[in-house]
Scaffold this motif. Structure first.
Motif, PDB file in Angstrom:
ATOM      1  N   VAL A  46       0.853  -1.192   0.000  1.00  0.00           N
ATOM      2  CA  VAL A  46       0.000   0.000   0.000  1.00  0.00           C
ATOM      3  C   VAL A  46       0.890   1.244   0.000  1.00  0.00           C
ATOM      4  O   VAL A  46       2.018   1.217   0.488  1.00  0.00           O
ATOM      5  CB  VAL A  46      -0.956   0.027   1.210  1.00  0.00           C
ATOM      6  CG1 VAL A  46      -1.989  -1.068   1.101  1.00  0.00           C
ATOM      7  CG2 VAL A  46      -0.214  -0.077   2.521  1.00  0.00           C
ATOM      8  N   ALA A  47       0.369   2.332  -0.551  1.00  0.00           N
ATOM      9  CA  ALA A  47       1.110   3.596  -0.599  1.00  0.00           C
ATOM     10  C   ALA A  47       1.234   4.176   0.796  1.00  0.00           C
ATOM     11  O   ALA A  47       0.293   4.106   1.590  1.00  0.00           O
ATOM     12  CB  ALA A  47       0.391   4.574  -1.516  1.00  0.00           C
ATOM     13  N   GLU A  48       2.381   4.768   1.086  1.00  0.00           N
ATOM     14  CA  GLU A  48       2.602   5.307   2.428  1.00  0.00           C
ATOM     15  C   GLU A  48       1.707   6.492   2.743  1.00  0.00           C
ATOM     16  O   GLU A  48       1.448   6.786   3.901  1.00  0.00           O
ATOM     17  CB  GLU A  48       4.062   5.679   2.636  1.00  0.00           C
ATOM     18  CG  GLU A  48       4.545   6.826   1.785  1.00  0.00           C
ATOM     19  CD  GLU A  48       6.020   7.127   1.990  1.00  0.00           C
ATOM     20  OE1 GLU A  48       6.322   8.296   2.260  1.00  0.00           O
ATOM     21  OE2 GLU A  48       6.842   6.216   1.878  1.00  0.00           O
ATOM     22  N   ASP A  49       1.179   7.173   1.722  1.00  0.00           N
ATOM     23  CA  ASP A  49       0.310   8.324   1.978  1.00  0.00           C
ATOM     24  C   ASP A  49      -1.179   7.967   1.972  1.00  0.00           C
ATOM     25  O   ASP A  49      -2.033   8.828   2.142  1.00  0.00           O
ATOM     26  CB  ASP A  49       0.587   9.450   0.988  1.00  0.00           C
ATOM     27  CG  ASP A  49       0.339   9.046  -0.456  1.00  0.00           C
ATOM     28  OD1 ASP A  49       0.180   7.844  -0.738  1.00  0.00           O
ATOM     29  OD2 ASP A  49       0.316   9.947  -1.318  1.00  0.00           O
ATOM     30  N   ALA A  50      -1.482   6.674   1.815  1.00  0.00           N
ATOM     31  CA  ALA A  50      -2.875   6.225   1.844  1.00  0.00           C
ATOM     32  C   ALA A  50      -3.364   6.148   3.293  1.00  0.00           C
ATOM     33  O   ALA A  50      -2.587   5.869   4.206  1.00  0.00           O
ATOM     34  CB  ALA A  50      -3.010   4.853   1.185  1.00  0.00           C
ATOM     35  N   PRO A  51      -4.655   6.398   3.517  1.00  0.00           N
ATOM     36  CA  PRO A  51      -5.176   6.299   4.885  1.00  0.00           C
ATOM     37  C   PRO A  51      -5.258   4.850   5.351  1.00  0.00           C
ATOM     38  O   PRO A  51      -5.525   3.948   4.551  1.00  0.00           O
ATOM     39  CB  PRO A  51      -6.581   6.912   4.772  1.00  0.00           C
ATOM     40  CG  PRO A  51      -6.945   6.768   3.339  1.00  0.00           C
ATOM     41  CD  PRO A  51      -5.665   6.821   2.560  1.00  0.00           C
ATOM     42  N   VAL A  52      -5.009   4.643   6.629  1.00  0.00           N
ATOM     43  CA  VAL A  52      -5.100   3.301   7.201  1.00  0.00           C
ATOM     44  C   VAL A  52      -6.574   2.908   7.258  1.00  0.00           C
ATOM     45  O   VAL A  52      -7.392   3.614   7.843  1.00  0.00           O
ATOM     46  CB  VAL A  52      -4.482   3.255   8.613  1.00  0.00           C
ATOM     47  CG1 VAL A  52      -4.659   1.879   9.231  1.00  0.00           C
ATOM     48  CG2 VAL A  52      -3.011   3.643   8.565  1.00  0.00           C
ATOM     49  N   GLU A  53      -6.896   1.779   6.620  1.00  0.00           N
ATOM     50  CA  GLU A  53      -8.292   1.335   6.551  1.00  0.00           C
ATOM     51  C   GLU A  53      -8.469  -0.110   6.986  1.00  0.00           C
ATOM     52  O   GLU A  53      -9.457  -0.741   6.648  1.00  0.00           O
ATOM     53  CB  GLU A  53      -8.814   1.500   5.123  1.00  0.00           C
ATOM     54  CG  GLU A  53      -8.821   2.944   4.653  1.00  0.00           C
ATOM     55  CD  GLU A  53      -9.269   3.106   3.225  1.00  0.00           C
ATOM     56  OE1 GLU A  53      -9.143   2.145   2.436  1.00  0.00           O
ATOM     57  OE2 GLU A  53      -9.745   4.203   2.897  1.00  0.00           O
ATOM     58  N   THR A  54      -7.513  -0.630   7.727  1.00  0.00           N
ATOM     59  CA  THR A  54      -7.578  -2.019   8.163  1.00  0.00           C
ATOM     60  C   THR A  54      -7.046  -2.120   9.590  1.00  0.00           C
ATOM     61  O   THR A  54      -6.380  -1.206  10.070  1.00  0.00           O
ATOM     62  CB  THR A  54      -6.766  -2.925   7.208  1.00  0.00           C
ATOM     63  OG1 THR A  54      -6.944  -4.292   7.587  1.00  0.00           O
ATOM     64  CG2 THR A  54      -5.291  -2.585   7.227  1.00  0.00           C
ATOM     65  N   ASP A  55      -7.323  -3.228  10.249  1.00  0.00           N
ATOM     66  CA  ASP A  55      -6.850  -3.393  11.626  1.00  0.00           C
ATOM     67  C   ASP A  55      -5.695  -4.383  11.731  1.00  0.00           C
ATOM     68  O   ASP A  55      -5.248  -4.710  12.810  1.00  0.00           O
ATOM     69  CB  ASP A  55      -7.994  -3.810  12.547  1.00  0.00           C
ATOM     70  CG  ASP A  55      -8.569  -5.173  12.203  1.00  0.00           C
ATOM     71  OD1 ASP A  55      -8.233  -5.728  11.137  1.00  0.00           O
ATOM     72  OD2 ASP A  55      -9.369  -5.677  12.992  1.00  0.00           O
ATOM     73  N   ARG A  56      -5.199  -4.871  10.571  1.00  0.00           N
ATOM     74  CA  ARG A  56      -4.078  -5.823  10.582  1.00  0.00           C
ATOM     75  C   ARG A  56      -3.226  -5.620   9.331  1.00  0.00           C
ATOM     76  O   ARG A  56      -3.763  -5.593   8.220  1.00  0.00           O
ATOM     77  CB  ARG A  56      -4.585  -7.254  10.645  1.00  0.00           C
ATOM     78  CG  ARG A  56      -3.483  -8.269  10.794  1.00  0.00           C
ATOM     79  CD  ARG A  56      -4.028  -9.646  11.181  1.00  0.00           C
ATOM     80  NE  ARG A  56      -2.944 -10.537  11.503  1.00  0.00           N
ATOM     81  CZ  ARG A  56      -2.349 -10.621  12.677  1.00  0.00           C
ATOM     82  NH1 ARG A  56      -2.751  -9.857  13.656  1.00  0.00           N
ATOM     83  NH2 ARG A  56      -1.375 -11.464  12.890  1.00  0.00           N
ATOM     84  N   VAL A  57      -1.908  -5.474   9.512  1.00  0.00           N
ATOM     85  CA  VAL A  57      -0.988  -5.297   8.386  1.00  0.00           C
ATOM     86  C   VAL A  57       0.256  -6.149   8.605  1.00  0.00           C
ATOM     87  O   VAL A  57       0.541  -6.587   9.722  1.00  0.00           O
ATOM     88  CB  VAL A  57      -0.559  -3.827   8.211  1.00  0.00           C
ATOM     89  CG1 VAL A  57      -1.756  -2.927   7.946  1.00  0.00           C
ATOM     90  CG2 VAL A  57       0.241  -3.323   9.379  1.00  0.00           C
ATOM     91  N   THR A  58       0.991  -6.343   7.525  1.00  0.00           N
ATOM     92  CA  THR A  58       2.292  -6.971   7.581  1.00  0.00           C
ATOM     93  C   THR A  58       3.315  -5.904   7.219  1.00  0.00           C
ATOM     94  O   THR A  58       3.123  -5.181   6.238  1.00  0.00           O
ATOM     95  CB  THR A  58       2.384  -8.155   6.590  1.00  0.00           C
ATOM     96  OG1 THR A  58       1.370  -9.098   6.913  1.00  0.00           O
ATOM     97  CG2 THR A  58       3.752  -8.827   6.655  1.00  0.00           C
ATOM     98  N   VAL A  59       4.366  -5.797   8.004  1.00  0.00           N
ATOM     99  CA  VAL A  59       5.423  -4.823   7.754  1.00  0.00           C
ATOM    100  C   VAL A  59       6.665  -5.597   7.311  1.00  0.00           C
ATOM    101  O   VAL A  59       7.163  -6.458   8.041  1.00  0.00           O
ATOM    102  CB  VAL A  59       5.728  -3.984   9.011  1.00  0.00           C
ATOM    103  CG1 VAL A  59       6.869  -3.011   8.751  1.00  0.00           C
ATOM    104  CG2 VAL A  59       4.472  -3.255   9.471  1.00  0.00           C
ATOM    105  N   LEU A  60       7.146  -5.296   6.115  1.00  0.00           N
ATOM    106  CA  LEU A  60       8.306  -5.972   5.543  1.00  0.00           C
ATOM    107  C   LEU A  60       9.480  -5.007   5.556  1.00  0.00           C
ATOM    108  O   LEU A  60       9.440  -3.965   4.890  1.00  0.00           O
ATOM    109  CB  LEU A  60       7.996  -6.413   4.112  1.00  0.00           C
ATOM    110  CG  LEU A  60       9.110  -7.107   3.341  1.00  0.00           C
ATOM    111  CD1 LEU A  60       9.516  -8.401   4.039  1.00  0.00           C
ATOM    112  CD2 LEU A  60       8.655  -7.393   1.928  1.00  0.00           C
ATOM    113  N   ARG A  61      10.497  -5.342   6.332  1.00  0.00           N
ATOM    114  CA  ARG A  61      11.700  -4.472   6.404  1.00  0.00           C
ATOM    115  C   ARG A  61      12.515  -4.651   5.143  1.00  0.00           C
ATOM    116  O   ARG A  61      12.876  -5.748   4.758  1.00  0.00           O
ATOM    117  CB  ARG A  61      12.533  -4.824   7.621  1.00  0.00           C
ATOM    118  CG  ARG A  61      11.873  -4.359   8.898  1.00  0.00           C
ATOM    119  CD  ARG A  61      12.721  -4.518  10.097  1.00  0.00           C
ATOM    120  NE  ARG A  61      13.853  -3.603  10.018  1.00  0.00           N
ATOM    121  CZ  ARG A  61      14.846  -3.591  10.892  1.00  0.00           C
ATOM    122  NH1 ARG A  61      14.842  -4.441  11.895  1.00  0.00           N
ATOM    123  NH2 ARG A  61      15.829  -2.733  10.777  1.00  0.00           N
TER     124      ARG A  61
END
Length: 66
Positions: A46-61
């Motif tokens: 997802v784009a970094e400037d998009a609004p957060v619209e979910t309650d669960r994400v995966t963060v990939l370093r």
């Protein structure tokens, strides 16, 4: 808003962000710069400037170390 963030290969944590937070804000709340990670929602970046619209994400370093 509470969001569960799974950092691949590390830990899963839940952070609180404002209702109008972006994914860049979410990255910072987890302790990373938006330039060193990619946020995935349902395995899709997802784009970094998009609004957060979910309650669960995966963060990939993408960058580790110095």
């Amino acid at each position: 808003m509470n969001v569960t963030c799974e950092v691949v290969g590390e830990e899963t944590t839940t952070v609180s962000v404002a209702a109008d937070a972006t994914y860049a804000d979410l990255c910072r709340a987890v302790g990373y710069s938006p330039h060193e990670v990619t946020v995935l929602v349902d395995e899709t970046p997802v784009a970094e400037d998009a609004p957060v619209e979910t309650d669960r994400v995966t963060v990939l370093r993408l960058v580790k170390g110095g």
